[in-house]
Every structure is written in C-alpha cells, then in structure tokens.
Design a protein around this motif. Structure first.
Motif, PDB file in Angstrom:
ATOM      1  N   ALA A 194      32.797  48.921  58.121  1.00  0.00           N
ATOM      2  CA  ALA A 194      32.618  47.589  57.548  1.00  0.00           C
ATOM      3  C   ALA A 194      32.869  47.619  56.051  1.00  0.00           C
ATOM      4  CB  ALA A 194      31.218  47.072  57.843  1.00  0.00           C
ATOM      5  N   GLY A 195      32.473  48.677  55.407  1.00  0.00           N
ATOM      6  CA  GLY A 195      32.689  48.821  53.968  1.00  0.00           C
ATOM      7  C   GLY A 195      34.152  48.975  53.605  1.00  0.00           C
ATOM      8  N   CYS A 196      34.957  49.493  54.508  1.00  0.00           N
ATOM      9  CA  CYS A 196      36.387  49.685  54.235  1.00  0.00           C
ATOM     10  C   CYS A 196      37.140  48.357  54.198  1.00  0.00           C
ATOM     11  CB  CYS A 196      37.010  50.575  55.309  1.00  0.00           C
ATOM     12  SG  CYS A 196      36.405  52.268  55.254  1.00  0.00           S
ATOM     13  N   ASP A 197      36.576  47.341  54.801  1.00  0.00           N
ATOM     14  CA  ASP A 197      37.245  46.052  54.901  1.00  0.00           C
ATOM     15  C   ASP A 197      36.966  45.158  53.694  1.00  0.00           C
ATOM     16  OD1 ASP A 197      38.954  44.428  56.315  1.00  0.00           O
ATOM     17  OD2 ASP A 197      37.328  43.358  57.323  1.00  0.00           O
ATOM     18  N   ARG A 198      36.236  45.642  52.734  1.00  0.00           N
ATOM     19  CA  ARG A 198      35.852  44.847  51.575  1.00  0.00           C
ATOM     20  C   ARG A 198      37.001  44.705  50.591  1.00  0.00           C
ATOM     21  NH1 ARG A 198      29.619  46.054  50.587  1.00  0.00           N
ATOM     22  NH2 ARG A 198      29.080  43.999  51.344  1.00  0.00           N
ATOM     23  N   VAL A 199      36.949  43.603  49.861  1.00  0.00           N
ATOM     24  CA  VAL A 199      37.939  43.332  48.828  1.00  0.00           C
ATOM     25  C   VAL A 199      37.342  43.753  47.492  1.00  0.00           C
ATOM     26  CG1 VAL A 199      39.168  41.479  47.648  1.00  0.00           C
ATOM     27  CG2 VAL A 199      38.911  41.416  50.122  1.00  0.00           C
ATOM     28  N   ASP A 200      38.124  44.411  46.674  1.00  0.00           N
ATOM     29  CA  ASP A 200      37.684  44.809  45.352  1.00  0.00           C
ATOM     30  C   ASP A 200      37.393  43.541  44.548  1.00  0.00           C
ATOM     31  OD1 ASP A 200      37.334  45.720  42.755  1.00  0.00           O
ATOM     32  OD2 ASP A 200      39.325  46.612  42.584  1.00  0.00           O
ATOM     33  N   PRO A 201      36.140  43.334  44.107  1.00  0.00           N
ATOM     34  CA  PRO A 201      35.799  42.099  43.387  1.00  0.00           C
ATOM     35  C   PRO A 201      36.525  41.962  42.049  1.00  0.00           C
ATOM     36  CG  PRO A 201      33.955  43.635  43.360  1.00  0.00           C
ATOM     37  CD  PRO A 201      35.000  44.228  44.253  1.00  0.00           C
ATOM     38  N   ASN A 202      37.062  43.046  41.522  1.00  0.00           N
ATOM     39  CA  ASN A 202      37.788  42.987  40.255  1.00  0.00           C
ATOM     40  C   ASN A 202      39.288  42.801  40.431  1.00  0.00           C
ATOM     41  OD1 ASN A 202      35.478  43.329  38.589  1.00  0.00           O
ATOM     42  ND2 ASN A 202      35.445  45.466  39.213  1.00  0.00           N
TER      43      ASN A 202
END
Length: 149
Positions: free
Chosen positions: A16-24
């Motif tokens: 699930a963590g791999c699917d995150r978008v870099d907030p920056n």
C-alpha cells in the motif's frame, strides 16, 4: 499461524505504501490543491443547499480560500507529461495546452466573482447561488475535457 498472518499484514502494508504519490512532486502538489479546492467548494455549496448551516463569515472566508486555491494548481502541470505521472489527467492536458489554460482562466474568473460577491454584506444565500453555480460549471467543464473518470 500468527507469524504468517503478521507477515501477510506487513506485506499488504508495504504494498500500500508503494502506491503513494510523492507529496513534493508536481502530481502530489496538484492533487493536494485540487482536494483542498473540492473541500472548500463542497462547504460553500453545502451551505447554500442546506446540508450545512449557512454561516456568513465562514462563507466569505471559504470564497477567499477557494479563489486563492484556484490560481495555484496550474503551475504544477509541466509542459510535457512526466513519466510515471499516474494522475487522473488525460493526455489532452499536454496536447491541448491553450484550451486547458483557457479553462483554468475561466475557473479563476469564476472564483474571483464569487469572492467579490461574498464580500457584499449582509450575505444573502440566494445572491450567492449564481456565482457558486458558475464556479461549479467551470470545474465541470474542465473535468469533462481533461479528467479521466
């Protein structure tokens, strides 16, 4: 048995963590701004439609916030789509930049009109319905042309 369950849970958490978008990243910044715009717009519309109690001060503040937010996401659309950009934007955003920018300006104009209307005291919900509808129509027009649903 417990260790297998824990291992499976850990694997799911990591995936699930791999699917995150870099907030920056530009995508992460766009998504954050659009979500903030949606929340602000929903609050304003909710006050006019009776879903939320109408609060003159909150409405005026929300219109200022929405106007400020409406001018920000466009800077995070690079001239060329970045590789790995897993956004909900269609390729047409980059292929038809002139039209995309035109719709962005129409949204900015609509939020500016709403902001101005929300400064005239006392605020009357019926006088705010048309400016809110114009903002919503500007959002919808851009989504219909440039967003993947």
């Amino acid at each position: 048995m417990k260790s297998k369950l824990l291992l499976a849970l850990l694997a799911c958490t990591l995936m699930a963590g791999c699917d995150r978008v870099d907030p920056n990243s530009p995508l992460g910044k766009r998504q954050t701004l659009f979500k903030d715009m949606l929340r602000s717009s929903e609050d304003l519309g909710g006050m006019l439609r009776g879903r939320l109690p109408f609060n003159e001060q909150r409405f005026a503040e929300g219109s200022v916030k929405l106007d400020e937010l409406s001018r920000q996401p466009w800077q995070y659309f690079p001239q060329v789509r970045e590789s790995g950009d897993d956004s909900h934007a269609r390729d047409e955003v980059w292929q038809r930049q002139e039209r995309f920018q035109q719709l962005a300006k129409e949204l900015e104009a609509a939020t500016g009109e709403l902001r101005s209307a929300a400064q005239a005291k006392p605020l009357q919900p019926q006088t705010l319905e048309a400016p809110v509808a114009k903002v919503e129509a500007a959002c919808k027009a851009c989504h219909e042309e440039f967003r993947i649903y």
